[in-house]
Design an enzyme around this catalytic site. Structure first.
Site, PDB file in Angstrom:
ATOM      1  N   CYS A 103      10.775  25.103  39.595  1.00  0.00           N
ATOM      2  CA  CYS A 103      11.541  24.133  38.811  1.00  0.00           C
ATOM      3  C   CYS A 103      10.822  22.746  38.093  1.00  0.00           C
ATOM      4  O   CYS A 103       9.782  22.283  38.341  1.00  0.00           O
ATOM      5  CB  CYS A 103      12.457  23.398  39.791  1.00  0.00           C
ATOM      6  SG  CYS A 103      13.364  24.571  40.754  1.00  0.00           S
ATOM      7  N   CYS A 184      14.974  26.990  36.748  1.00  0.00           N
ATOM      8  CA  CYS A 184      15.640  26.017  37.535  1.00  0.00           C
ATOM      9  C   CYS A 184      15.258  24.619  36.899  1.00  0.00           C
ATOM     10  O   CYS A 184      13.924  24.296  36.455  1.00  0.00           O
ATOM     11  CB  CYS A 184      15.581  26.105  38.751  1.00  0.00           C
ATOM     12  SG  CYS A 184      13.676  25.899  39.429  1.00  0.00           S
TER      13      CYS A 184
END
Length: 277
Positions: A103, A184
């Protein structure tokens, strides 16, 4: 006496012809066996060499499941017509070696491979598909199977554009879709600002990855428009199309960054990752 001599001459000629015919047959048989053996050894050589490269790259990535990953990989294309291997054939491979989300560090690219990988090779600020286990193992390789054969071939395989469902193209399409699905946080993409259409409809980024971004886990997409010779900018029509195609809930931004700035940041570890662009 003369008749006996003629008989012996004819007999000698017949033996000579038979010997000649036998010799020709033997030579032909040897040639056929040599051809078959040569093709077999060549196939085994291609297979063994490719497998060795695959496993050595896999082991260099410190994976403990390399034999399992290899088995799942070759099952996708071995013994199949090299134009009939769809992306879904690699689903078991992606299950054997799934992508781990990184992420806020995931980086996509289109028409900027050299500058992107020069950057990620030197800095760990971002992670591309080619930096993952499967990406590292298969980047730059060509492979295919053939009906009736359990071998892996690296020559005589269809070109990328020859047929849609060839083994290499299908792998990268499936891998790209799967990598995009786990993107993400704040995600970046490096596009080429030195061409007329930075967001090309025919690219994997446009045709595969953008369509698989998940707004439930992905917050934003930041376009890094890398320019060497400035042709396009952030107001380009193709980038407006990109913005429209993003799933609702994914924020969009764009920055124009000279290629020299990316190269400087790649070579200077004292520059914080957030200041690279």
């Amino acid at each position: 006496m003369e008749e006996q001599q003629q008989y012996r001459q004819k007999s000698h000629k017949r033996r000579f012809r038979r010997a000649l015919i036998i010799a020709v047959v033997v030579v032909v048989l040897i040639a056929i066996v040599a051809l078959i053996l040569g093709l077999t050894l060549r196939a085994k050589s291609e297979h063994d060499t490719f497998k060795q490269v695959f496993l050595s790259r896999c082991e260099a990535s410190q994976s403990n499941d390399c034999p399992k990953v290899w088995s799942a990989f070759e099952q996708a294309y071995v013994s199949k017509d090299p134009c009939t291997v769809p992306p879904e054939a690699y689903a078991p491979l992606l299950e054997a070696a799934p992508f781990t989300p990184a992420c806020n560090r995931m980086l996509f690219w289109s028409k900027t491979k050299d500058v992107v990988h020069d950057f990620t090779d030197k800095r760990s600020c971002h992670v591309t598909l080619e930096d993952t286990l499967l990406g590292t193992v298969l980047d730059g390789l060509t492979w295919c199977g053939k009906e009736g054969s359990k071998e892996t071939f690296t020559s005589g395989c269809p070109e990328w554009a020859y047929c849609d469902n060839n083994p290499v193209r299908s792998f990268w399409n499936k891998a790209s879709a799967s990598y995009a699905e786990v993107a993400c946080g704040n995600v970046s993409v490096m596009l080429n600002g030195s061409i007329l259409t930075p967001f090309s409809p025919g690219s994997i980024f446009a045709s595969v990855e953008v369509k698989h971004f998940n707004p439930d886990v992905m917050k934003s997409l930041n376009v890094v428009l890398v320019t060497q010779e400035k042709v396009s900018n952030c107001t380009d029509a193709s980038l407006k199309d990109l913005q429209k195609q993003l799933a609702k809930g994914i924020a969009y931004s764009c920055q124009e960054v000279p290629e020299s700035q990316v190269e400087e940041c790649a070579s200077d570890p004292t520059i914080p990752c957030g200041a690279c662009w």
